[in-house]
Design an enzyme around this catalytic site. Structure first.
Site, PDB file in Angstrom:
ATOM      1  N   LEU A   5       0.889  -1.303  -0.141  1.00  0.00           N
ATOM      2  CA  LEU A   5      -0.105  -0.120  -0.186  1.00  0.00           C
ATOM      3  C   LEU A   5       1.001   1.144  -0.050  1.00  0.00           C
ATOM      4  CD1 LEU A   5      -2.539  -1.156   2.781  1.00  0.00           C
ATOM      5  CD2 LEU A   5      -2.923  -1.336   0.406  1.00  0.00           C
ATOM      6  N   ASP A   6       0.351   2.211  -0.549  1.00  0.00           N
ATOM      7  CA  ASP A   6       1.195   3.466  -0.663  1.00  0.00           C
ATOM      8  C   ASP A   6       1.300   4.244   1.192  1.00  0.00           C
ATOM      9  OD1 ASP A   6       0.975   3.821  -3.167  1.00  0.00           O
ATOM     10  OD2 ASP A   6      -0.495   5.521  -3.377  1.00  0.00           O
ATOM     11  N   ARG A   7       2.212   4.872   1.234  1.00  0.00           N
ATOM     12  CA  ARG A   7       2.317   5.221   2.569  1.00  0.00           C
ATOM     13  C   ARG A   7       0.972   6.345   2.872  1.00  0.00           C
ATOM     14  NH1 ARG A   7       7.442   9.138   3.830  1.00  0.00           N
ATOM     15  NH2 ARG A   7       8.065   7.165   2.761  1.00  0.00           N
TER      16      ARG A   7
END
Length: 180
Positions: free
Chosen positions: A22-24
């Site tokens: 997942l993206d930050r």
């Protein structure tokens, strides 16, 4: 957090191998292998069975109840931002409106997997995600983008069984629908 959880369960050994990421500042489900052998078994054929669904709150009101965003995404000149540009990798995002007020709750499916794809695609429509400081819609109610990986399904490479996992939509997302 995966390592900590496994330690609490008494699982020891090599570091877990992240299969999905997942993206930050995005929350939700991820798939991790307990060891390199399991990661190796999750080959290209297994990746083809992987399906991820997200929910997001985007700013404003979308005009179409569902749609597909087909816009190539590449790295911006600053080396951080992603941008829509013809000289980039193809990127397709499918969405469906779940609820609309001042802002819109959408169900999102990635047809490709580019960095920041959901965030860039909705920002390109003029509807950035609520709380997304990088692409334009900070919020006083949430300290990260209103984006959650809500459903994950795949075929287990060992048992060959279809596995489904799901999370409820965060209650905060309902509040964000009326934020101005």
């Amino acid at each position: 957090k995966v390592v900590w959880y496994w330690q609490q369960q008494g699982i020891t050994g090599p570091q877990p191998a992240i299969i999905t990421r997942l993206d930050r500042d995005t929350v939700g489900l991820v798939l991790a292998a307990k060891h390199p052998y399991a990661q190796g078994r999750f080959d290209q054929a297994q990746h083809a069975t992987l399906e991820k669904q997200y929910v997001a709150v985007v700013s404003g009101q979308l005009t179409k109840s569902e749609g597909e965003i087909d816009a190539p995404i590449g790295l911006g000149a600053d080396g951080i931002h992603r941008i829509i540009t013809d000289a980039a990798q193809p990127a397709q995002t499918r969405y469906k409106i779940l609820k609309m007020a001042t802002n819109t709750l959408v169900d999102v499916q990635l047809l490709t997997g580019r960095t920041h794809q959901i965030r860039v695609h909705f920002a390109s429509l003029g509807h950035p995600l609520i709380g997304d400081r990088l692409y334009g819609q900070p919020s006083t109610l949430i300290d990260h983008q209103a984006l959650q990986a809500t459903r994950l399904s795949f075929v287990d490479p060992f048992s060959k069984k279809q596995i489904h996992a799901a999370l409820p939509i965060p209650s905060l997302f309902e509040t964000l629908l009326t934020e101005k």
